[in-house]
Every structure is written in structure tokens, then in C-alpha cells.
Design a protein around this motif. Structure first.
Motif, PDB file in Angstrom:
ATOM      1  N   GLU A 251      29.593 -17.984   9.990  1.00  0.00           N
ATOM      2  CA  GLU A 251      29.938 -16.587  10.259  1.00  0.00           C
ATOM      3  C   GLU A 251      28.849 -15.854  11.034  1.00  0.00           C
ATOM      4  OE1 GLU A 251      30.798 -12.514   7.656  1.00  0.00           O
ATOM      5  OE2 GLU A 251      31.112 -14.488   6.731  1.00  0.00           O
ATOM      6  N   VAL A 252      27.583 -16.012  10.612  1.00  0.00           N
ATOM      7  CA  VAL A 252      26.519 -15.207  11.221  1.00  0.00           C
ATOM      8  C   VAL A 252      25.413 -16.057  11.851  1.00  0.00           C
ATOM      9  CG1 VAL A 252      26.936 -13.250   9.702  1.00  0.00           C
ATOM     10  CG2 VAL A 252      25.246 -14.968   9.034  1.00  0.00           C
ATOM     11  N   GLY A 253      25.509 -17.375  11.740  1.00  0.00           N
ATOM     12  CA  GLY A 253      24.510 -18.251  12.341  1.00  0.00           C
ATOM     13  C   GLY A 253      23.488 -18.724  11.331  1.00  0.00           C
ATOM     14  N   SER A 254      23.240 -20.023  11.302  1.00  0.00           N
ATOM     15  CA  SER A 254      22.336 -20.594  10.306  1.00  0.00           C
ATOM     16  C   SER A 254      20.910 -20.085  10.471  1.00  0.00           C
ATOM     17  CB  SER A 254      22.364 -22.120  10.380  1.00  0.00           C
ATOM     18  OG  SER A 254      21.966 -22.574  11.669  1.00  0.00           O
ATOM     19  N   PHE A 255      20.488 -19.789  11.702  1.00  0.00           N
ATOM     20  CA  PHE A 255      19.120 -19.317  11.939  1.00  0.00           C
ATOM     21  C   PHE A 255      18.867 -18.032  11.167  1.00  0.00           C
ATOM     22  CE2 PHE A 255      15.925 -17.313  14.935  1.00  0.00           C
ATOM     23  CZ  PHE A 255      14.898 -18.207  14.682  1.00  0.00           C
ATOM     24  N   ARG A 256      19.777 -17.080  11.265  1.00  0.00           N
ATOM     25  CA  ARG A 256      19.625 -15.812  10.548  1.00  0.00           C
ATOM     26  C   ARG A 256      19.651 -16.039   9.035  1.00  0.00           C
ATOM     27  NH1 ARG A 256      22.958 -14.773  14.921  1.00  0.00           N
ATOM     28  NH2 ARG A 256      22.262 -13.097  16.331  1.00  0.00           N
ATOM     29  N   VAL A 257      20.569 -16.889   8.596  1.00  0.00           N
ATOM     30  CA  VAL A 257      20.728 -17.110   7.157  1.00  0.00           C
ATOM     31  C   VAL A 257      19.472 -17.745   6.562  1.00  0.00           C
ATOM     32  CG1 VAL A 257      22.072 -18.324   5.398  1.00  0.00           C
ATOM     33  CG2 VAL A 257      23.231 -17.234   7.317  1.00  0.00           C
ATOM     34  N   MET A 258      18.817 -18.616   7.311  1.00  0.00           N
ATOM     35  CA  MET A 258      17.636 -19.289   6.773  1.00  0.00           C
ATOM     36  C   MET A 258      16.522 -18.297   6.454  1.00  0.00           C
ATOM     37  SD  MET A 258      17.834 -22.560   6.204  1.00  0.00           S
ATOM     38  CE  MET A 258      16.271 -23.398   6.507  1.00  0.00           C
ATOM     39  N   PHE A 259      16.380 -17.250   7.237  1.00  0.00           N
ATOM     40  CA  PHE A 259      15.370 -16.243   6.925  1.00  0.00           C
ATOM     41  C   PHE A 259      15.721 -15.505   5.633  1.00  0.00           C
ATOM     42  CE2 PHE A 259      14.328 -17.014  11.331  1.00  0.00           C
ATOM     43  CZ  PHE A 259      12.950 -16.902  11.346  1.00  0.00           C
ATOM     44  N   ALA A 260      17.012 -15.272   5.425  1.00  0.00           N
ATOM     45  CA  ALA A 260      17.432 -14.635   4.180  1.00  0.00           C
ATOM     46  C   ALA A 260      17.227 -15.574   2.991  1.00  0.00           C
ATOM     47  CB  ALA A 260      18.896 -14.217   4.281  1.00  0.00           C
ATOM     48  N   ILE A 261      17.448 -16.877   3.184  1.00  0.00           N
ATOM     49  CA  ILE A 261      17.182 -17.849   2.121  1.00  0.00           C
ATOM     50  C   ILE A 261      15.704 -17.833   1.768  1.00  0.00           C
ATOM     51  CG2 ILE A 261      17.138 -20.307   1.557  1.00  0.00           C
ATOM     52  CD1 ILE A 261      19.657 -20.644   3.233  1.00  0.00           C
ATOM     53  N   ALA A 262      14.854 -17.810   2.783  1.00  0.00           N
ATOM     54  CA  ALA A 262      13.413 -17.773   2.530  1.00  0.00           C
ATOM     55  C   ALA A 262      13.038 -16.562   1.695  1.00  0.00           C
ATOM     56  CB  ALA A 262      12.655 -17.773   3.853  1.00  0.00           C
ATOM     57  N   GLU A 263      13.637 -15.425   2.007  1.00  0.00           N
ATOM     58  CA  GLU A 263      13.360 -14.212   1.237  1.00  0.00           C
ATOM     59  C   GLU A 263      13.844 -14.364  -0.202  1.00  0.00           C
ATOM     60  OE1 GLU A 263      14.296  -9.392   1.381  1.00  0.00           O
ATOM     61  OE2 GLU A 263      15.136 -10.736   2.900  1.00  0.00           O
ATOM     62  N   SER A 264      15.050 -14.911  -0.380  1.00  0.00           N
ATOM     63  CA  SER A 264      15.603 -15.082  -1.722  1.00  0.00           C
ATOM     64  C   SER A 264      14.776 -16.043  -2.564  1.00  0.00           C
ATOM     65  CB  SER A 264      17.047 -15.583  -1.635  1.00  0.00           C
ATOM     66  OG  SER A 264      17.889 -14.619  -1.047  1.00  0.00           O
ATOM     67  N   LEU A 265      14.151 -17.021  -1.907  1.00  0.00           N
ATOM     68  CA  LEU A 265      13.333 -18.001  -2.622  1.00  0.00           C
ATOM     69  C   LEU A 265      11.906 -17.505  -2.872  1.00  0.00           C
ATOM     70  CD1 LEU A 265      14.415 -21.326  -0.862  1.00  0.00           C
ATOM     71  CD2 LEU A 265      15.177 -20.433  -3.078  1.00  0.00           C
ATOM     72  N   GLY A 266      11.619 -16.284  -2.432  1.00  0.00           N
ATOM     73  CA  GLY A 266      10.310 -15.718  -2.685  1.00  0.00           C
ATOM     74  C   GLY A 266       9.300 -15.915  -1.583  1.00  0.00           C
ATOM     75  N   PHE A 267       9.772 -16.377  -0.403  1.00  0.00           N
ATOM     76  CA  PHE A 267       8.867 -16.567   0.731  1.00  0.00           C
ATOM     77  C   PHE A 267       8.985 -15.380   1.683  1.00  0.00           C
ATOM     78  CE2 PHE A 267      10.342 -21.015  -0.286  1.00  0.00           C
ATOM     79  CZ  PHE A 267       9.234 -21.326  -1.062  1.00  0.00           C
ATOM     80  N   GLY A 268       8.799 -14.181   1.162  1.00  0.00           N
ATOM     81  CA  GLY A 268       8.986 -12.974   1.954  1.00  0.00           C
ATOM     82  C   GLY A 268       7.909 -12.814   3.003  1.00  0.00           C
ATOM     83  N   GLY A 269       8.078 -11.794   3.824  1.00  0.00           N
ATOM     84  CA  GLY A 269       7.074 -11.501   4.833  1.00  0.00           C
ATOM     85  C   GLY A 269       7.276 -12.232   6.143  1.00  0.00           C
ATOM     86  N   ILE A 270       8.403 -12.909   6.299  1.00  0.00           N
ATOM     87  CA  ILE A 270       8.717 -13.513   7.592  1.00  0.00           C
ATOM     88  C   ILE A 270      10.058 -12.977   8.063  1.00  0.00           C
ATOM     89  CG2 ILE A 270       7.347 -15.588   7.196  1.00  0.00           C
ATOM     90  CD1 ILE A 270       9.960 -17.071   6.584  1.00  0.00           C
ATOM     91  N   THR A 271      10.139 -12.685   9.325  1.00  0.00           N
ATOM     92  CA  THR A 271      11.357 -12.142   9.906  1.00  0.00           C
ATOM     93  C   THR A 271      11.699 -12.922  11.166  1.00  0.00           C
ATOM     94  OG1 THR A 271      10.053 -10.518  11.122  1.00  0.00           O
ATOM     95  CG2 THR A 271      10.997  -9.813   9.006  1.00  0.00           C
ATOM     96  N   PRO A 272      12.957 -12.897  11.577  1.00  0.00           N
ATOM     97  CA  PRO A 272      13.327 -13.602  12.810  1.00  0.00           C
ATOM     98  C   PRO A 272      12.643 -12.973  14.017  1.00  0.00           C
ATOM     99  CG  PRO A 272      15.280 -12.862  11.597  1.00  0.00           C
ATOM    100  CD  PRO A 272      14.103 -12.223  10.961  1.00  0.00           C
ATOM    101  N   PRO A 273      12.439 -13.752  15.062  1.00  0.00           N
ATOM    102  CA  PRO A 273      11.876 -13.182  16.289  1.00  0.00           C
ATOM    103  C   PRO A 273      12.880 -12.241  16.936  1.00  0.00           C
ATOM    104  CG  PRO A 273      12.568 -15.458  16.647  1.00  0.00           C
ATOM    105  CD  PRO A 273      12.720 -15.202  15.193  1.00  0.00           C
ATOM    106  N   ARG A 274      12.429 -11.075  17.346  1.00  0.00           N
ATOM    107  CA  ARG A 274      13.308 -10.138  18.053  1.00  0.00           C
ATOM    108  C   ARG A 274      13.753 -10.739  19.377  1.00  0.00           C
ATOM    109  NH1 ARG A 274      12.907  -4.747  16.533  1.00  0.00           N
ATOM    110  NH2 ARG A 274      14.679  -4.511  17.947  1.00  0.00           N
ATOM    111  N   PRO A 275      15.005 -10.551  19.773  1.00  0.00           N
ATOM    112  CA  PRO A 275      15.914  -9.515  19.295  1.00  0.00           C
ATOM    113  C   PRO A 275      16.760  -9.878  18.070  1.00  0.00           C
ATOM    114  CG  PRO A 275      16.911 -10.621  21.148  1.00  0.00           C
ATOM    115  CD  PRO A 275      15.547 -11.229  20.985  1.00  0.00           C
ATOM    116  N   ILE A 276      16.567 -11.064  17.480  1.00  0.00           N
ATOM    117  CA  ILE A 276      17.309 -11.417  16.278  1.00  0.00           C
ATOM    118  C   ILE A 276      16.879 -10.498  15.140  1.00  0.00           C
ATOM    119  CG2 ILE A 276      17.936 -13.272  14.688  1.00  0.00           C
ATOM    120  CD1 ILE A 276      18.730 -13.776  17.611  1.00  0.00           C
TER     121      ILE A 276
END
Length: 295
Positions: A251-276
Motif C-alpha cells: 500500500e505505502v511501500g516497504s521502504f517507508r514501512v521499515m522506518f516505522a518498524i524501526a521506531e516500533s522496535l525502539g530504534f527511534g531517531g532515524i527518518t527516511p531521506p527527504r523527500p520521503i
């Protein structure tokens, strides 16, 4: 060729808000993959955001990975670049650093012809001197490899595998049969597209080049082992647990979802490269719900 078989896990390349690599976090991701027992690591693939990184950032990422993996798990490095010269340099860097194999996609701003792609691969394969996997990813490169071009490339020194998108008609077995008839014995035909990995592996695919395994190596490896052992029922059970995550990938692309997975697993502080952009809160909630279903 055993390098391009089994489960190849593709981690994110974590960076801070200024785009600087977070090497300790990358190495933590890699340690999780090694500990799970994945067959290889796919560094600087699409999940690793290679297209968004400078050559210097890619070198730093490669060095941090080599220091962490230290020959414990084979390391396959993406060397796609807009020019042949840049891809050749990246391939040489990978070889010097101690990588085990290369993954090459035909990146380009201008649409490429088959002959241009052939010559590009010929040059990069020669420069790297390592086993090389053709990265057939038309979703990002807008270039689709014909069976004839794959067969021609398979005749080059060092070109030993192909990473295919899921078969459009779902007939992975038929597609592999046709490619095997045209390529040398031992040429490894693997697949990406996590939501179809079960079917591709059960049909005889040599490798699952997995996005999810970059952060979820244990359930991804369980799915891989079940499918490669021909245990269709167990593979289907694990794949069903992944189904909500696969739906988000599509639906939204695995690349975007992986950053959200990282956040959910407690690996916060990383975001996709803009413009993503990061996922919206409602989608992040769906990611967390999907993770809760995994074994």
C-alpha cells in the motif's frame, strides 16, 4: 553458487536528521541478522537507500558493516549508480573492503537500451571481480530485463545470479524453468517482493531477498526454512502472520514501512531521506498491530 541462496536480509542504513550515518545502530541491525542465522546480508540495496547516499556515505556504511560482520555472514553490497564509472568505483571499493558479492541495478535518468545495460554490467562485473547478482527491479529503475538479456549477462565472468521481481502471472515455477533453460548450470534465480516470497520459494526459488528480514530476521528465516524444506503448511502459517505487514508494504511501500518498524522496535531517531516522509500516525498504528501478529 551458494552465496545467492537462502535468506538475504536487507537492513536500513540508519542516519540522523543531518543525514550522517549512525554506525553503531547499523552494526546493531547487522548483529541481529547474524544472530538469527540469515544466509547473507544485502547491504546498500533499495531498503538501504543506496540511491539517496553519496559515494562517501556508501563507503562509510560499507566499512562499518565489514567491521561488524567480519566474515561471519556473507556480505552482498549494492553498487548501482547513475554512471558506469561510479558503479565501477563502488564495485572496486566493495572488493577492497572485503565484501563477498555485488548487487547491481541499472540506475539511469535516461531510459536504457539492452545493449547499454549489457555493457554497463560487463564493465562493472570486470571491475569488481566478485560474484555479481543482476538486480531486476523495474519498480525503481523502470528497466525490465528480458529473459534473453539475463541469459546474455549470465555468460559474463562473475555474473552468477539474478534477483527477480515477483512473476506477474504468479507462475514462478514456469518462469524459473524458462530461465534455467537459457542460463548456465548453477545460475541462481531468486526473488524479492516479500508478500510473494512464500510462493517463489516453494516453487524452487534459490533466494528470498527480503526487506522484512533487515529488522525481523527470525520470523523471516523461519518462513524461508519452511518453504525451502517444502513444508507448505508451515510456510503458509508464517506467511499468514506476515499478511498485515505485506498489505502495508504494497500500500505505502516497504521502504517507508521499515522506518516505522524501526521506531516500533525502539530504534527511534532515524527518518527516511527527504523527500520521503515518515508514515502518518494511523499507518504507524497499523504497523504496530501487524508486528504484534508475528511469531
Amino acid at each position: 553458487m551458494t552465496l545467492f541462496t537462502g535468506l538475504s536480509a536487507f537492513p536500513l542504513t540508519p542516519a540522523d536528521d543531518e543525514g550522517q550515518l549512525k554506525p553503531e545502530l547499523l552494526q546493531h541491525f547487522l548483529e541481529r541478522i547474524v544472530a538469527a542465522g540469515a544466509d547473507s546480508i544485502g547491504l546498500l540495496g533499495s531498503t538501504g537507500g543506496y540511491a539517496y547516499l553519496t559515494p562517501e556515505a556508501r563507503k562509510r556504511t560499507l566499512q562499518a558493516a565489514v567491521e561488524s560482520v567480519a566474515r561471519r555472514t556473507p556480505l552482498i553490497v549494492g553498487v548501482g549508480a547513475l554512471t558506469t564509472e561510479a558503479a565501477e568505483d563502488l564495485a572496486r571499493d566493495a572488493g577492497k573492503a572485503g565484501a563477498d558479492g555485488l548487487l547491481l541495478a541499472p540506475m539511469s535518468y535516461q531510459p536504457l537500451t539492452d545493449e547499454e545495460v549489457f555493457r554497463h554490467f560487463e564493465a562493472v562485473a570486470a571491475a569488481g571481480g566478485l560474484p555479481l547478482c543482476i538486480y531486476n527491479n523495474p519498480g525503481t529503475t523502470r528497466f525490465t530485463f528480458s529473459p534473453e538479456l539475463i541469459a546474455r549477462l549470465a555468460g559474463l565472468p562473475n555474473v552468477v545470479a539474478v534477483k527477480m521481481p515477483l512473476a506477474a502471472d504468479g507462475d514462478h515455477a514456469g518462469e524459473m524453468q524458462r530461465l534455467r533453460a537459457m542460463t548456465p548450470e548453477g545460475f541462481a534465480i531468486g526473488y524479492s517482493g516479500d508478500w510473494g516470497a512464500k510462493d517463489a520459494l516453494l516453487a524452487g526459488g534459490a533466494c528470498w531477498y527480503s526487506v522484512a528480514a533487515g529488522l525481523l530476521p527470525d520470523p523471516a528465516l523461519a518462513l524461508t526454512r519452511a518453504a525451502r524444506n517444502g513444508d507448505a503448511a508451515e510456510a503458509a502459517r508464517i506467511d499468514a502472520a506476515f499478511a498485515p505487514l505485506w498489505a502495508l508494504f504494497r500500500e505505502v511501500g516497504s521502504f517507508r514501512v521499515m522506518f516505522a518498524i524501526a521506531e516500533s522496535l525502539g530504534f527511534g531517531g532515524i527518518t527516511p531521506p527527504r523527500p520521503i516522509l515518515p508514515l502518518e500516525p494511523a499507518l504507524r498504528e497499523r504497523v504496530e498491530a501487524a508486528l504484534s501478529r508475528l511469531p
